[in-house]
Design a protein around this motif. Structure first.
Motif, PDB file in Angstrom:
ATOM      1  N   PRO A  10       0.807  -1.172   0.139  1.00  0.00           N
ATOM      2  CA  PRO A  10      -0.043  -0.029  -0.004  1.00  0.00           C
ATOM      3  C   PRO A  10       0.798   1.221   0.043  1.00  0.00           C
ATOM      4  O   PRO A  10       1.874   1.319   0.687  1.00  0.00           O
ATOM      5  CB  PRO A  10      -0.691   0.022   1.417  1.00  0.00           C
ATOM      6  N   VAL A  11       0.475   2.219  -0.910  1.00  0.00           N
ATOM      7  CA  VAL A  11       1.360   3.399  -0.965  1.00  0.00           C
ATOM      8  C   VAL A  11       0.197   4.573  -0.743  1.00  0.00           C
ATOM      9  O   VAL A  11      -0.955   4.386  -1.145  1.00  0.00           O
ATOM     10  CB  VAL A  11       2.173   3.864  -2.094  1.00  0.00           C
TER      11      VAL A  11
ATOM     12  N   SER B 232       8.284   0.401 -14.404  1.00  0.00           N
ATOM     13  CA  SER B 232       7.562  -0.677 -14.919  1.00  0.00           C
ATOM     14  C   SER B 232       7.299  -1.767 -13.813  1.00  0.00           C
ATOM     15  O   SER B 232       6.693  -2.916 -13.958  1.00  0.00           O
ATOM     16  CB  SER B 232       8.466  -1.500 -15.967  1.00  0.00           C
ATOM     17  N   LEU B 233       7.648  -1.682 -12.631  1.00  0.00           N
ATOM     18  CA  LEU B 233       7.874  -2.573 -11.438  1.00  0.00           C
ATOM     19  C   LEU B 233       6.815  -2.259 -10.436  1.00  0.00           C
ATOM     20  O   LEU B 233       6.602  -2.998  -9.496  1.00  0.00           O
ATOM     21  CB  LEU B 233       9.280  -2.762 -10.900  1.00  0.00           C
ATOM     22  N   ALA B 234       6.143  -1.180 -10.712  1.00  0.00           N
ATOM     23  CA  ALA B 234       5.190  -0.584  -9.827  1.00  0.00           C
ATOM     24  C   ALA B 234       3.999  -1.374  -9.728  1.00  0.00           C
ATOM     25  O   ALA B 234       3.528  -1.789 -10.760  1.00  0.00           O
ATOM     26  CB  ALA B 234       4.938   1.163 -10.096  1.00  0.00           C
ATOM     27  N   LEU B 235       3.262  -1.490  -8.512  1.00  0.00           N
ATOM     28  CA  LEU B 235       1.887  -2.038  -8.446  1.00  0.00           C
ATOM     29  C   LEU B 235       0.869  -0.845  -7.811  1.00  0.00           C
ATOM     30  O   LEU B 235       1.116  -1.062  -6.435  1.00  0.00           O
ATOM     31  CB  LEU B 235       2.064  -3.252  -7.556  1.00  0.00           C
ATOM     32  N   PRO B 236       0.465   0.045  -8.554  1.00  0.00           N
ATOM     33  CA  PRO B 236      -0.232   1.311  -7.763  1.00  0.00           C
ATOM     34  C   PRO B 236      -1.492   0.711  -7.351  1.00  0.00           C
ATOM     35  O   PRO B 236      -1.861   1.668  -6.385  1.00  0.00           O
ATOM     36  CB  PRO B 236      -0.517   2.109  -9.182  1.00  0.00           C
ATOM     37  N   ASN B 237      -2.139  -0.323  -7.470  1.00  0.00           N
ATOM     38  CA  ASN B 237      -3.345  -0.550  -6.973  1.00  0.00           C
ATOM     39  C   ASN B 237      -3.541  -1.471  -5.698  1.00  0.00           C
ATOM     40  O   ASN B 237      -4.236  -2.269  -5.603  1.00  0.00           O
ATOM     41  CB  ASN B 237      -4.390  -1.380  -8.145  1.00  0.00           C
ATOM     42  N   ALA B 238      -2.185  -1.684  -5.001  1.00  0.00           N
ATOM     43  CA  ALA B 238      -1.933  -2.793  -4.035  1.00  0.00           C
ATOM     44  C   ALA B 238      -3.277  -2.493  -3.035  1.00  0.00           C
ATOM     45  O   ALA B 238      -3.756  -3.499  -2.447  1.00  0.00           O
ATOM     46  CB  ALA B 238      -0.690  -2.289  -3.524  1.00  0.00           C
ATOM     47  N   THR B 239      -3.467  -1.101  -2.321  1.00  0.00           N
ATOM     48  CA  THR B 239      -4.471  -1.240  -1.224  1.00  0.00           C
ATOM     49  C   THR B 239      -5.538  -1.679  -1.718  1.00  0.00           C
ATOM     50  O   THR B 239      -6.240  -2.257  -1.090  1.00  0.00           O
ATOM     51  CB  THR B 239      -4.432   0.577  -1.041  1.00  0.00           C
ATOM     52  N   LYS B 240      -6.281  -1.168  -2.921  1.00  0.00           N
ATOM     53  CA  LYS B 240      -7.523  -1.738  -3.432  1.00  0.00           C
ATOM     54  C   LYS B 240      -7.585  -3.335  -3.517  1.00  0.00           C
ATOM     55  O   LYS B 240      -8.520  -3.950  -3.030  1.00  0.00           O
ATOM     56  CB  LYS B 240      -7.787  -1.074  -4.640  1.00  0.00           C
TER      57      LYS B 240
END
Length: 371
Positions: free
Chosen positions: A166-167, A351-359
């Motif tokens: 989560p960010v 390219s390694l980002a996972l921006p929807n982690a919290t959801k």
């Protein structure tokens, strides 16, 4: 409509606290009338940070095992029993639908007790190399949300879900905030900006390095935002007065703590950072060229492992503390003049980002309630 109740536990460092708060915020946005309770370790930073985020917290009398024989270690069995007993009474009183652990000492007894009482539990593991608490809890947990691949060697494979960490959601679009950021930090738009992040408490070795290299950095037309940590602010705040004579903008800005992370990332052209799990996840989303200097003083050397997972995919530069004196000057100078390298590092880390982690994590929590 059912009124849901959630207990969350994570603490000891910002890297465990902020993910727990981010998960709570997302749950709250989906279930506005839900009830929340945090459980932390009595004298750790979560006892301040969680109430500042608007949530209630209860403290357990728990601490980790020291690596050498100490009086604290002799107390550990007593503290553990006391914390298990208190966790049982908290759970009985609050009656949560789900208990969520993001790591740290207090999550151990709390989730252990929730498992024994047959309440669904979810663990969120931030690191590429899990701590002992989460390894022990994983056997009984219902779901394990992770930020890195290949954790089957630590956790039961069928429980693992790759979500990312989560960010802060305000980091998703920082490009549009650059002008505001330069103004906010009183920076010169014609110069490059180096952001130095030492973690919430600070990093002594990183601070010593920056102090030694300041003249060299500034002489290369680079201005510095230096987050030195609250433990070290008194030692380094003297550098705050250095201004550019021509523009009257700040050449060196020393801060104990950064409130506006979205703006500081928007202002930065390069970042030097520790490799705590939350920082690594944020830096993937932000996509700026990074030099990681992992702390060697954390359990299982997991910061080096976190950094290597990015470096192996050509997304960042790694300098170990024992290489700094020999290599830093060359590595930094090469980075700030080599635009192809900057572009490659930026594209690869993004390219390694996972921006929807919290959801995604909250989706998993919701599925535990529904089942």
């Amino acid at each position: 409509m059912t009124k849901y109740k959630f207990i969350l536990s994570g603490g000891g460092t910002g890297g465990h606290i902020y993910p727990a708060v981010a998960i709570a915020n997302e749950l709250k946005s989906r279930f506005p009338d839900a009830e929340f309770l945090f459980v932390g370790a009595k004298d750790k930073m979560e006892m301040q940070k969680v109430p500042q985020s608007g949530y209630k917290i209860k403290g357990l009398w728990i601490a980790g095992l020291q690596r050498k024989l100490t009086f604290q270690n002799a107390l550990f069995p007593i503290k553990l029993l006391d914390s298990l007993w208190k966790s049982r009474s908290i759970i009985k009183q609050f009656k949560p639908n789900v208990v969520i652990g993001t790591g740290g000492f207090a999550s151990g007894p709390l989730l252990q007790m929730a498992n024994m009482m047959h309440i669904p539990t979810l663990i969120q593991e931030q690191n590429s190399f899990p701590g002992i608490t989460n390894k022990l809890l994983s056997k009984k947990a219902n779901k394990i949300c992770v930020a890195y691949e290949n954790l089957e060697r630590f956790f039961p494979k069928e429980k693992i879900i790759l979500t990312g960490n989560p960010v802060r959601q305000d980091l998703i679009d920082i490009e549009s905030k650059r002008a505001e950021a330069l103004q906010y930090f009183n920076l010169d738009a014609n110069k490059k900006t180096l952001l130095v992040l030492g973690g919430s408490l600070g990093a002594r070795r990183v601070n010593q390095l920056i102090e030694k290299e300041l003249n060299n950095i500034v002489s290369q037309e680079v201005q510095v935002i230096w987050q030195c940590g609250k433990l070290y602010f008194e030692d380094y705040k003297k550098y705050n007065s250095d201004k550019l004579i021509t523009h009257n903008s700040q050449l060196i800005t020393v801060l104990a703590f950064i409130e506006k992370m979205d703006l500081v990332y928007a202002a930065a052209d390069f970042v030097i950072s520790r490799a705590g799990a939350s920082s690594v996840s944020e830096l993937c989303i932000v996509g700026k060229p990074v030099i990681f200097i992992p702390s060697p003083n954390v359990s299982e050397d997991h910061q080096t492992k976190n950094a290597k997972s990015i470096v192996d995919k050509k997304g960042a530069i790694l300098l170990k503390e024992n290489e700094l004196d020999e290599n830093f000057t060359t590595v930094f100078s090469d980075l700030i003049v080599n635009q192809n390298l900057q572009k490659e590092l930026s594209e690869n880390i993004k390219s390694l980002a996972l921006p929807n982690a919290t959801k995604q994590i909250v989706d998993e929590i919701v599925s535990l309630i529904k089942n």
